[in-house]
Design an enzyme around this catalytic site. Structure first.
Site, PDB file in Angstrom:
ATOM      1  N   GLU A   1     -12.289  -4.362  -5.014  1.00 21.90           N
ATOM      2  CA  GLU A   1     -12.777  -2.975  -4.870  1.00 21.90           C
ATOM      3  C   GLU A   1     -11.982  -1.998  -5.752  1.00 21.90           C
ATOM      4  O   GLU A   1     -12.471  -0.905  -6.058  1.00 21.90           O
ATOM      5  CB  GLU A   1     -12.684  -2.528  -3.398  1.00 21.90           C
ATOM      6  CG  GLU A   1     -13.665  -3.241  -2.463  1.00 21.90           C
ATOM      7  CD  GLU A   1     -13.303  -4.694  -2.148  1.00 21.90           C
ATOM      8  OE1 GLU A   1     -12.095  -5.043  -2.223  1.00 21.90           O
ATOM      9  OE2 GLU A   1     -14.220  -5.492  -1.863  1.00 21.90           O
ATOM     10  N   ASN A   2     -10.765  -2.379  -6.165  1.00 23.75           N
ATOM     11  CA  ASN A   2      -9.945  -1.472  -6.997  1.00 23.75           C
ATOM     12  C   ASN A   2     -10.568  -1.193  -8.371  1.00 23.75           C
ATOM     13  O   ASN A   2     -10.201  -0.217  -9.026  1.00 23.75           O
ATOM     14  CB  ASN A   2      -8.534  -2.027  -7.194  1.00 23.75           C
ATOM     15  CG  ASN A   2      -7.640  -1.917  -5.977  1.00 23.75           C
ATOM     16  OD1 ASN A   2      -6.699  -2.686  -5.795  1.00 23.75           O
ATOM     17  ND2 ASN A   2      -7.925  -0.946  -5.101  1.00 23.75           N
TER      18      ASN A   2
ATOM     19  N   ASP B   1       0.827  -1.207   0.000  1.00 25.80           N
ATOM     20  CA  ASP B   1       0.000   0.000   0.000  1.00 25.80           C
ATOM     21  C   ASP B   1       0.866   1.265   0.000  1.00 25.80           C
ATOM     22  O   ASP B   1       1.989   1.257   0.512  1.00 25.80           O
ATOM     23  CB  ASP B   1      -0.907  -0.024   1.244  1.00 25.80           C
ATOM     24  CG  ASP B   1      -2.084   0.925   1.103  1.00 25.80           C
ATOM     25  OD1 ASP B   1      -2.295   1.460  -0.001  1.00 25.80           O
ATOM     26  OD2 ASP B   1      -2.797   1.128   2.104  1.00 25.80           O
ATOM     27  N   GLY B   2       0.298   2.338  -0.550  1.00 29.25           N
ATOM     28  CA  GLY B   2       0.959   3.650  -0.474  1.00 29.25           C
ATOM     29  C   GLY B   2       1.606   4.104  -1.771  1.00 29.25           C
ATOM     30  O   GLY B   2       2.307   5.119  -1.776  1.00 29.25           O
TER      31      GLY B   2
ATOM     32  N   SER C   1      -7.375  -5.398  -5.825  1.00 24.21           N
ATOM     33  CA  SER C   1      -8.516  -5.916  -5.050  1.00 24.21           C
ATOM     34  C   SER C   1      -9.809  -5.834  -5.855  1.00 24.21           C
ATOM     35  O   SER C   1      -9.897  -5.073  -6.844  1.00 24.21           O
ATOM     36  CB  SER C   1      -8.669  -5.121  -3.750  1.00 24.21           C
ATOM     37  OG  SER C   1      -9.239  -3.859  -4.022  1.00 24.21           O
TER      38      SER C   1
ATOM     39  N   HIS D   1       2.838   3.409  -8.880  1.00 20.46           N
ATOM     40  CA  HIS D   1       2.659   1.971  -9.142  1.00 20.46           C
ATOM     41  C   HIS D   1       3.893   1.405  -9.865  1.00 20.46           C
ATOM     42  O   HIS D   1       4.316   0.276  -9.602  1.00 20.46           O
ATOM     43  CB  HIS D   1       1.395   1.733  -9.972  1.00 20.46           C
ATOM     44  CG  HIS D   1       0.131   2.105  -9.251  1.00 20.46           C
ATOM     45  ND1 HIS D   1      -0.151   1.686  -7.972  1.00 20.46           N
ATOM     46  CD2 HIS D   1      -0.933   2.873  -9.625  1.00 20.46           C
ATOM     47  CE1 HIS D   1      -1.326   2.178  -7.593  1.00 20.46           C
ATOM     48  NE2 HIS D   1      -1.826   2.897  -8.574  1.00 20.46           N
TER      49      HIS D   1
END
Ligand code: FPP
Length: 246
Positions: A65-66, A18-19, A63, A35
């Site tokens: 959800e992405n 993450d991040g 994910s 990325h």
């Protein structure tokens, strides 16, 4: 002082990378640059994990959800993923690493699936580390799909409802055949599981670092692994029972 190489390693390491977006925004760069830099960290972690002798590495790369991110970012992530897999397959062969994918592959673009199929096929005979990419993956989605498959088998008379145990249920998950993760690393300071491996993380040791994924270096990786080494895993037992070996 640089961290030393730990001698007690997790058999299965899972990572929430993450991040990337925040790393880029802090530098006035486009999120996709974050990325791209994140993909360089992936290369380092895969290489180091395999060198250290970690048997299973599972990375949360995209994910369920992405998909609701801006279309331009989703497209760029899919292109990056395809490029990474194509470029890295030769190295996976040299390092004896086997590709595996969990998640809803039906939602991935055809070209990404074709690239994954080739990489999975080419590395199928490798006997070293298993590198699992979680793509279009969500823990709740995985659990509900497993329940559907299990119900179908009960209705077809292949098993009875009373046969359903924790172990049997585990075989219906995407991760069937993989041991549960011993250690989970999440970067960027967020302290959440975010729908990752909900069933499999039941007894996993959790590690959170404020470092954003593109800044996660070998030293940070070794620091995390050293932290794992100091954990006492009791699996519901007492320390005393563990020390007496029962
Ligand atoms: C989270 O950062 C990261 C992702 C959603 C994608 C992870 C992808 C990579 C590390 C690169 C490509 C992967 C492979 C396997 C080559 P974020 O965008 O949520 O960051 P933010 O929370 O700061 O916005």
């Amino acid at each position: 002082m640089d961290p030393t190489v730990p001698d007690k390693l997790p058999t299965h390491l899972a990572i929430i990378m993450d991040g990337n977006g925040r790393w880029a925004q802090q530098r006035m760069l486009k999120r996709i640059v974050g990325h791209q830099r994140g993909a360089e960290t992936v290369k380092m972690v895969v290489e180091q994990a395999s060198l250290l002798g970690i048997k299973y590495l599972t990375l949360f790369a995209f994910s369920s959800e992405n998909w609701s991110r801006p279309a331009i970012e989703v497209r760029a992530l899919m292109t990056l993923l395809k490029k990474y897999i194509r470029q890295e397959t030769a190295r996976m062969m040299r390092k004896n690493i086997r590709y595996n994918v969990i998640g809803n592959r039906g939602e991935l673009p055809d070209d990404v699936n074709q690239t994954l199929d080739v990489a999975i096929r080419e590395t199928a005979g490798n006997t070293g580390m298993v590198l699992t990419l979680a793509l279009s993956y969500g823990g709740r989605q995985e659990l509900s799909m497993a329940a559907t498959r299990l119900t179908r088998d009960v209705l077809a008379g292949k098993l009875s409802a009373d046969d359903i145990t924790v172990d049997l249920f585990g075989t219906y998950l995407d991760t069937g055949g993989l041991p549960d993760p011993d250690f989970l690393i999440r970067t960027s300071g967020e302290m959440r599981i975010s729908n990752f491996l909900l069933w499999q993380l039941a007894y996993t040791e959790l590690y959170f670092t404020d470092i954003n994924w593109p800044d996660f270096t070998i030293n940070e990786f070794l620091k995390a692994l050293n932290d794992f080494q100091s954990r006492e895993r009791r699996f519901g037992k007492t320390s005393d029972q563990l020390n007496k070996g029962n």
